[in-house]
Design a protein around this motif. Structure first.
Motif, PDB file in Angstrom:
ATOM      1  N   ASN A   1     -50.696  -2.501  -4.503  1.00 36.27           N
ATOM      2  CA  ASN A   1     -49.646  -3.165  -5.389  1.00 36.27           C
ATOM      3  C   ASN A   1     -48.812  -2.028  -5.818  1.00 36.27           C
ATOM      4  OD1 ASN A   1     -51.551  -1.813  -7.058  1.00 36.27           O
ATOM      5  ND2 ASN A   1     -51.119  -3.414  -8.700  1.00 36.27           N
ATOM      6  N   ALA A   2     -48.573  -0.772  -5.105  1.00 31.14           N
ATOM      7  CA  ALA A   2     -47.746   0.248  -5.347  1.00 31.14           C
ATOM      8  C   ALA A   2     -46.473  -0.152  -5.657  1.00 31.14           C
ATOM      9  CB  ALA A   2     -47.915   1.252  -4.465  1.00 31.14           C
TER      10      ALA A   2
ATOM     11  N   VAL B   1     -40.350  -1.199  -6.981  1.00 32.95           N
ATOM     12  CA  VAL B   1     -39.244  -0.917  -5.923  1.00 32.95           C
ATOM     13  C   VAL B   1     -39.474  -2.146  -5.002  1.00 32.95           C
ATOM     14  CG1 VAL B   1     -39.201   1.359  -6.353  1.00 32.95           C
ATOM     15  CG2 VAL B   1     -40.787   0.522  -4.814  1.00 32.95           C
ATOM     16  N   GLY B   2     -38.595  -2.383  -3.971  1.00 32.04           N
ATOM     17  CA  GLY B   2     -38.603  -3.304  -3.050  1.00 32.04           C
ATOM     18  C   GLY B   2     -39.130  -2.617  -1.708  1.00 32.04           C
TER      19      GLY B   2
ATOM     20  N   LEU C   1     -38.153   0.702   0.352  1.00 30.88           N
ATOM     21  CA  LEU C   1     -38.462   1.866   0.013  1.00 30.88           C
ATOM     22  C   LEU C   1     -39.935   2.294   0.218  1.00 30.88           C
ATOM     23  CD1 LEU C   1     -36.557   2.026  -3.606  1.00 30.88           C
ATOM     24  CD2 LEU C   1     -35.803   2.962  -1.565  1.00 30.88           C
ATOM     25  N   SER C   2     -40.700   1.588   0.930  1.00 31.37           N
ATOM     26  CA  SER C   2     -41.815   1.764   1.104  1.00 31.37           C
ATOM     27  C   SER C   2     -42.210   3.277   1.905  1.00 31.37           C
ATOM     28  CB  SER C   2     -42.269   0.732   2.411  1.00 31.37           C
ATOM     29  OG  SER C   2     -41.764   0.874   3.500  1.00 31.37           O
ATOM     30  N   ALA C   3     -41.218   3.791   2.574  1.00 30.78           N
ATOM     31  CA  ALA C   3     -41.565   5.181   3.143  1.00 30.78           C
ATOM     32  C   ALA C   3     -41.429   6.122   1.849  1.00 30.78           C
ATOM     33  CB  ALA C   3     -40.378   5.310   4.124  1.00 30.78           C
TER      34      ALA C   3
ATOM     35  N   MET D   1     -38.291   6.613 -14.843  1.00 36.53           N
ATOM     36  CA  MET D   1     -38.549   6.630 -16.072  1.00 36.53           C
ATOM     37  C   MET D   1     -39.049   5.164 -17.037  1.00 36.53           C
ATOM     38  SD  MET D   1     -39.617   8.887 -18.358  1.00 36.53           S
ATOM     39  CE  MET D   1     -38.409  10.458 -18.144  1.00 36.53           C
ATOM     40  N   GLY D   2     -38.669   4.182 -16.475  1.00 43.29           N
ATOM     41  CA  GLY D   2     -38.981   2.711 -16.914  1.00 43.29           C
ATOM     42  C   GLY D   2     -40.313   2.400 -16.364  1.00 43.29           C
ATOM     43  N   VAL D   3     -40.977   2.946 -15.665  1.00 40.50           N
ATOM     44  CA  VAL D   3     -42.404   2.431 -14.981  1.00 40.50           C
ATOM     45  C   VAL D   3     -43.511   2.590 -16.181  1.00 40.50           C
ATOM     46  CG1 VAL D   3     -43.878   3.023 -13.374  1.00 40.50           C
ATOM     47  CG2 VAL D   3     -41.456   2.385 -12.753  1.00 40.50           C
ATOM     48  N   LYS D   4     -44.438   1.519 -15.788  1.00 41.26           N
ATOM     49  CA  LYS D   4     -45.832   1.838 -16.626  1.00 41.26           C
ATOM     50  C   LYS D   4     -46.609   2.544 -15.337  1.00 41.26           C
ATOM     51  CE  LYS D   4     -45.092  -1.638 -20.423  1.00 41.26           C
ATOM     52  NZ  LYS D   4     -45.505  -2.764 -20.781  1.00 41.26           N
TER      53      LYS D   4
END
Length: 260
Positions: free
Chosen positions: A50-51, A57-58, A61-63, A131-134
């Motif tokens: 679930n990264a 991100v969508g 941007l998997s790479a 910066m908005g990530v948990k």
């Protein structure tokens, strides 16, 4: 005087010939332990199923998320080359001479969700973390960095004038003393005199302002120790700016006016 910059979401990977990051060589070594913690957590989270959801991100941007899993092996380059957004394009550090690059290194502090704060010549790899990530067990990464940055930056730079070009959540990770800080905003002025706050392109003008200070403020930087002195310097140099004084709880506000 220091100029506080946000990072850019877009990042340019270093050439494969460059060596990986060395955390011991980054500026502000007081943050090394926290950087190691965030780096290890990011690599672990980025390897989870679930990264993408955790990092907000969508699929496109998997790479970049996959690259997060081996950041310690990724080639690194100077931060000003890694960050490739609108602000850094306007800052134009590749166009600076040696003396100006050194001045930029001494006066620019770049916020980072991974590194806390870096300087332009710090060598870092391209990464994906906002910066908005948990982030995993660390939770709200902005709160994590606020706790780590506040005592370090207060001790190192608490008496210096801060020109704050950050916005949003990045501005919350360290709040300088209001009397020693000038927050930069941008307004467009139309022919009829009406105004409109500039949003996305504000990054462009903040980058221009930071670049101007680095290139042209060399003989004045030590003397620009108040918002009023900064405003006078910029006005004399042809910038159209307005200053709103600080209060006990709010930094002074420098509005850059852009004519339509």
């Amino acid at each position: 005087m220091k100029i506080l910059l946000p990072p850019s979401e877009g990042k340019t990977p270093a050439p494969a010939s460059e060596v990986p990051v060395d955390l011991a060589e980054l500026s502000l070594p007081e943050l090394t332990e926290e950087r190691e913690t965030v780096l290890e957590t990011l690599m672990r989270v980025s390897a989870q199923p679930n990264a993408m959801e955790q990092l907000k991100v969508g699929a496109s941007l998997s790479a970049e998320v996959e690259r997060n899993t081996h950041l310690l092996r990724e080639p690194a380059q100077e931060a000003y080359k890694t960050y490739s957004g609108v602000l850094f394009e306007a800052l134009d550090m590749p166009g600076m001479d040696t003396a100006q690059l050194q001045r930029a290194q001494e006066s620019l502090l770049i916020s980072s969700a991974l590194w806390g704060t870096v300087t332009p010549l710090d060598r870092i790899p391209a990464y994906r973390l906002s910066m908005g990530v948990k982030l995993g067990e660390l939770g709200d990464i902005a709160k994590f960095w606020k706790g780590a940055l506040t005592p370090v930056l207060n001790e190192l730079y608490g008496e210096e004038l801060m020109i704050d070009c950050r916005s949003g959540v990045y501005a919350k990770t360290w709040v300088p003393t209001p009397a020693r800080c000038v927050a930069v905003r941008v307004e467009k002025v139309f022919e009829d005199g009406s105004r409109k706050v500039v949003s996305h392109m504000a990054k462009h003008y903040r980058g221009l302002l930071a670049g101007f200070m680095v290139r042209n403020g060399a003989s004045m930087l030590a003397e620009l120790d108040t918002p009023e002195a900064l405003t006078e310097f910029l006005t004399a140099a042809g910038w159209e700016v307005e200053l709103q004084a600080s209060t006990a709880r709010k930094a002074a506000q420098l509005t850059v006016l852009v004519r339509e």
